[in-house]
Design a protein around this motif. Structure first.
Motif, PDB file in Angstrom:
ATOM      1  N   THR A 114     -19.730  40.622  17.953  1.00 47.75           N
ATOM      2  CA  THR A 114     -19.992  39.398  17.493  1.00 47.75           C
ATOM      3  C   THR A 114     -19.985  38.074  18.313  1.00 47.75           C
ATOM      4  N   GLN A 115     -20.184  38.251  19.603  1.00 44.36           N
ATOM      5  CA  GLN A 115     -20.159  37.155  20.606  1.00 44.36           C
ATOM      6  C   GLN A 115     -21.552  36.500  20.377  1.00 44.36           C
ATOM      7  N   SER A 116     -22.732  37.225  19.837  1.00 45.42           N
ATOM      8  CA  SER A 116     -24.012  36.662  19.610  1.00 45.42           C
ATOM      9  C   SER A 116     -24.160  36.419  18.257  1.00 45.42           C
ATOM     10  N   ARG A 117     -25.325  35.406  17.787  1.00 40.76           N
ATOM     11  CA  ARG A 117     -25.793  35.321  16.507  1.00 40.76           C
ATOM     12  C   ARG A 117     -26.318  36.578  16.011  1.00 40.76           C
ATOM     13  N   ALA A 118     -27.040  37.356  16.747  1.00 36.76           N
ATOM     14  CA  ALA A 118     -27.334  38.560  16.492  1.00 36.76           C
ATOM     15  C   ALA A 118     -26.378  39.825  16.687  1.00 36.76           C
ATOM     16  N   ALA A 119     -25.221  39.482  15.700  1.00 31.78           N
ATOM     17  CA  ALA A 119     -24.009  40.486  16.112  1.00 31.78           C
ATOM     18  C   ALA A 119     -24.488  41.794  15.247  1.00 31.78           C
ATOM     19  N   THR A 120     -23.771  42.896  15.859  1.00 24.14           N
ATOM     20  CA  THR A 120     -23.788  44.140  15.568  1.00 24.14           C
ATOM     21  C   THR A 120     -22.497  44.828  15.426  1.00 24.14           C
ATOM     22  N   MET A 121     -22.707  46.128  14.648  1.00 26.87           N
ATOM     23  CA  MET A 121     -21.479  46.944  14.601  1.00 26.87           C
ATOM     24  C   MET A 121     -21.819  48.476  14.713  1.00 26.87           C
ATOM     25  N   ASP A 122     -21.079  49.000  15.583  1.00 21.08           N
ATOM     26  CA  ASP A 122     -21.319  50.649  15.783  1.00 21.08           C
ATOM     27  C   ASP A 122     -20.440  51.461  14.995  1.00 21.08           C
ATOM     28  N   VAL A 123     -21.162  52.221  14.319  1.00 27.01           N
ATOM     29  CA  VAL A 123     -20.551  53.165  13.228  1.00 27.01           C
ATOM     30  C   VAL A 123     -20.681  54.526  13.763  1.00 27.01           C
ATOM     31  N   ASP A 124     -19.382  55.169  13.428  1.00 24.78           N
ATOM     32  CA  ASP A 124     -19.406  56.652  13.591  1.00 24.78           C
ATOM     33  C   ASP A 124     -19.473  57.371  12.308  1.00 24.78           C
ATOM     34  N   ALA A 125     -20.386  58.165  12.255  1.00 25.98           N
ATOM     35  CA  ALA A 125     -20.696  58.807  10.826  1.00 25.98           C
ATOM     36  C   ALA A 125     -20.355  60.097  10.857  1.00 25.98           C
ATOM     37  N   ASP A 126     -20.166  60.873  11.690  1.00 27.83           N
ATOM     38  CA  ASP A 126     -19.825  62.621  11.925  1.00 27.83           C
ATOM     39  C   ASP A 126     -18.334  62.538  12.228  1.00 27.83           C
ATOM     40  N   GLY A 127     -17.418  61.541  12.573  1.00 27.47           N
ATOM     41  CA  GLY A 127     -15.914  61.839  12.574  1.00 27.47           C
ATOM     42  C   GLY A 127     -15.407  62.284  14.231  1.00 27.47           C
ATOM     43  N   ASP A 128     -16.877  61.868  15.184  1.00 32.69           N
ATOM     44  CA  ASP A 128     -16.351  62.429  16.666  1.00 32.69           C
ATOM     45  C   ASP A 128     -15.808  61.160  17.364  1.00 32.69           C
ATOM     46  N   GLY A 129     -15.616  59.976  16.579  1.00 30.22           N
ATOM     47  CA  GLY A 129     -15.285  58.950  17.523  1.00 30.22           C
ATOM     48  C   GLY A 129     -16.229  57.989  18.404  1.00 30.22           C
ATOM     49  N   LYS A 130     -17.363  58.644  18.373  1.00 37.89           N
ATOM     50  CA  LYS A 130     -18.650  57.946  19.099  1.00 37.89           C
ATOM     51  C   LYS A 130     -19.538  57.311  17.990  1.00 37.89           C
ATOM     52  N   ALA A 131     -20.197  56.486  18.310  1.00 37.67           N
ATOM     53  CA  ALA A 131     -21.206  55.508  17.580  1.00 37.67           C
ATOM     54  C   ALA A 131     -22.302  56.407  17.459  1.00 37.67           C
ATOM     55  N   ASP A 132     -22.754  56.364  16.060  1.00 37.25           N
ATOM     56  CA  ASP A 132     -23.866  57.183  15.872  1.00 37.25           C
ATOM     57  C   ASP A 132     -25.382  56.100  15.385  1.00 37.25           C
ATOM     58  N   ALA A 133     -24.665  54.935  14.787  1.00 33.49           N
ATOM     59  CA  ALA A 133     -25.678  54.182  14.441  1.00 33.49           C
ATOM     60  C   ALA A 133     -25.152  52.571  14.797  1.00 33.49           C
ATOM     61  N   ARG A 134     -25.994  51.840  15.138  1.00 35.12           N
ATOM     62  CA  ARG A 134     -25.918  50.470  15.198  1.00 35.12           C
ATOM     63  C   ARG A 134     -26.138  49.513  14.138  1.00 35.12           C
ATOM     64  N   VAL A 135     -25.588  48.776  13.585  1.00 42.94           N
ATOM     65  CA  VAL A 135     -25.997  47.991  12.177  1.00 42.94           C
ATOM     66  C   VAL A 135     -26.061  46.562  12.642  1.00 42.94           C
ATOM     67  N   GLN A 136     -27.201  46.023  12.150  1.00 46.79           N
ATOM     68  CA  GLN A 136     -27.052  44.482  12.396  1.00 46.79           C
ATOM     69  C   GLN A 136     -26.171  43.797  11.267  1.00 46.79           C
ATOM     70  N   ILE A 137     -25.425  42.881  11.747  1.00 50.19           N
ATOM     71  CA  ILE A 137     -24.673  42.101  10.721  1.00 50.19           C
ATOM     72  C   ILE A 137     -24.805  40.632  10.554  1.00 50.19           C
ATOM     73  N   GLY A 138     -25.535  40.203  11.754  1.00 50.17           N
ATOM     74  CA  GLY A 138     -26.132  38.753  11.724  1.00 50.17           C
ATOM     75  C   GLY A 138     -25.220  37.757  12.139  1.00 50.17           C
ATOM     76  N   PRO A 139     -25.394  36.480  11.786  1.00 55.08           N
ATOM     77  CA  PRO A 139     -26.338  35.990  10.995  1.00 55.08           C
ATOM     78  C   PRO A 139     -27.701  36.241  11.314  1.00 55.08           C
ATOM     79  N   ALA A 140     -27.944  36.042  12.595  1.00 53.82           N
ATOM     80  CA  ALA A 140     -29.587  36.247  13.067  1.00 53.82           C
ATOM     81  C   ALA A 140     -30.017  37.749  13.059  1.00 53.82           C
ATOM     82  N   MET A 141     -31.042  38.187  12.478  1.00 50.31           N
ATOM     83  CA  MET A 141     -31.449  39.396  12.360  1.00 50.31           C
ATOM     84  C   MET A 141     -32.662  39.798  13.138  1.00 50.31           C
ATOM     85  N   ARG A 142     -32.973  40.905  14.141  1.00 47.90           N
ATOM     86  CA  ARG A 142     -33.729  40.667  14.943  1.00 47.90           C
ATOM     87  C   ARG A 142     -34.654  41.914  14.531  1.00 47.90           C
ATOM     88  N   GLY A 143     -35.899  41.812  14.748  1.00 43.65           N
ATOM     89  CA  GLY A 143     -36.623  42.772  14.230  1.00 43.65           C
ATOM     90  C   GLY A 143     -37.419  42.783  13.090  1.00 43.65           C
TER      91      GLY A 143
END
Length: 110
Positions: free
Chosen positions: A48-77
């Protein structure tokens, strides 16, 4: 939108099949697939240090990030714009208008 594990597995194995099932069928022929997915999991990191903030999500329970989700407020792409099957490049006068729509859509979504 398909479930993240299903879409991710199919996209890794056969991108064309994943695109046919979960992608925008009206995409430009030479552009990459954009998939809309439903994601459930545990947040394992957040930037959350950038306006293009992200969060990493573990979707399969192994403790490692499987996806990165933009949470903004600046959205890239342009993933939001490119996942819409009712908005196409040819609907716009030129590439600049198409890009400006993508930026405005990101702002609206935020």
């Amino acid at each position: 939108a398909g479930s993240f594990p299903e879409v991710h597995a199919l996209a890794k194995a056969d991108p064309a099949a994943a695109g046919a099932k979960f992608g925008n069928p009206k995409k430009q022929a030479n552009s990459p697939w954009t998939f809309a997915v439903r994601l459930k999991g545990k947040i394992v990191a957040a930037n959350t240090q950038s306006r293009a903030a992200t969060m990493d999500v573990d979707a399969d329970g192994d403790g490692k990030a499987d996806a990165r989700v933009q949470i903004g407020p600046a959205m890239r792409g342009t993933a939001l714009r490119d996942s819409l099957d009712f908005i196409q490049f040819n609907d716009f006068t030129n590439q600049i208008d198409f890009a400006q729509f993508g930026k405005a859509f990101n702002i609206h979504a935020d």
